[in-house]
Motif scaffolding. Structure first.
Motif, short mmCIF file in Angstrom:
data_model
loop_
_atom_site.label_atom_id
_atom_site.label_comp_id
_atom_site.label_asym_id
_atom_site.label_seq_id
_atom_site.Cartn_x
_atom_site.Cartn_y
_atom_site.Cartn_z
N ASN A 200 0.80 -1.22 0.00
CA ASN A 200 0.00 0.00 0.00
C ASN A 200 0.83 1.28 0.00
O ASN A 200 0.27 2.37 -0.12
N GLU B 1 -0.18 5.32 -0.71
CA GLU B 1 -0.06 6.30 0.37
C GLU B 1 0.78 7.50 -0.10
O GLU B 1 0.41 8.66 0.14
N THR C 150 -1.11 9.68 -2.45
CA THR C 150 -2.05 10.54 -1.74
C THR C 150 -1.36 11.77 -1.17
O THR C 150 -1.88 12.89 -1.23
N GLY D 154 5.02 9.28 5.76
CA GLY D 154 4.95 8.48 4.54
C GLY D 154 6.31 8.12 3.99
O GLY D 154 6.44 7.65 2.85
#
Length: 236
Positions: free
Chosen positions: A93, A97, A100, A218
């Motif tokens: 994922n 992330e 985003t 992140g």
């Protein structure tokens, strides 16, 4: 039986259930990422405690807390996925992330240019709008160009993601570039506001404070550079 703590947990104050990455097996010397599992913990579980809400420079609308686990019993049916497979789930994922985060970074940078342009047109210095000075024009031209480049890179990544082709390296390049652009653009646009840019009632000040975390969460910019560097044909 879960023991330990977690720091910098966004939404931890309001969550009814949390997903906890924890060690359930011995780490292998050849695979330090093995032996990690994801457990689902209810906030009413004995031994689970939500600690203090951390005071942050920016992003004041979201809570960020410390969580602690002291002898928390988690039934096997509350394990998410396979035992020892947590890192694979998380890594799967990560590109999304980071995509985003890039979306938010480009949007913030574009908003900063809008705010600075509006301010420069309205603010009068020595009897003339700030926007009429060559420095103002050049700064805004540079910022608009950087935002356009970041937007183009973001659009390309969004299309790749839709096709299921956005890989870890391209996502790292995207996050690195867009968040660094966000930092530069917001800083320059605040500078154009002069002293007013340092006053929190001006939106540019909030954009400045909120932007700083983009290069940290992140995966830091340094981590992104490491990922990109590993993809290059460099001597080891």
């Amino acid at each position: 039986m879960l023991d330990g703590g977690k720091t910098f947990i966004t939404g931890g104050r309001n969550a009814d259930r949390v997903l906890v990455v924890c060690r359930t097996g011995t780490a292998d010397a050849d695979d330090r990422r093995g032996g990690l599992s994801i457990l689902v913990v209810d906030n009413t579980s004995p031994g689970f405690t939500v600690g203090r809400t951390l005071e942050k420079i920016g992003l004041h609308a979201q809570d960020t807390v410390e969580l602690s686990f002291s002898g928390v019993r988690v039934p096997v049916e509350d394990r998410l996925g396979e035992e020892g497979a947590a890192f694979g789930y998380l890594a799967h994922n990560l590109p999304q992330e980071r995509l985003t985060i890039a979306v938010a970074a480009v949007a913030a940078a574009a908003r900063a240019v809008e705010l600075a342009t509006g301010y420069a047109n309205e603010r009068r210095i020595f009897g003339a709008p700030l926007a009429t000075f060559q420095n103002s024009k050049f700064v805004l031209a540079e910022c608009a160009t950087e935002v356009a480049a970041a937007q183009a890179m973001l659009d390309q990544a969004l299309a790749a993601h839709d096709r299921g082709e956005l890989d870890a390296v391209d996502a790292a390049k995207l996050k690195l570039f867009t968040t660094e652009v966000q930092a530069r653009v917001v800083d320059r646009c605040l500078q154009l506001h002069g002293g007013y840019g340092y006053i929190t009632e001006y939106p540019i000040a909030r954009l400045y404070a909120d932007a700083r975390i983009s290069r940290i969460y992140g995966g830091t910019s340094e981590v992104m550079k490491t990922i990109v560097a590993k993809s290059l044909d460099l001597a080891r």
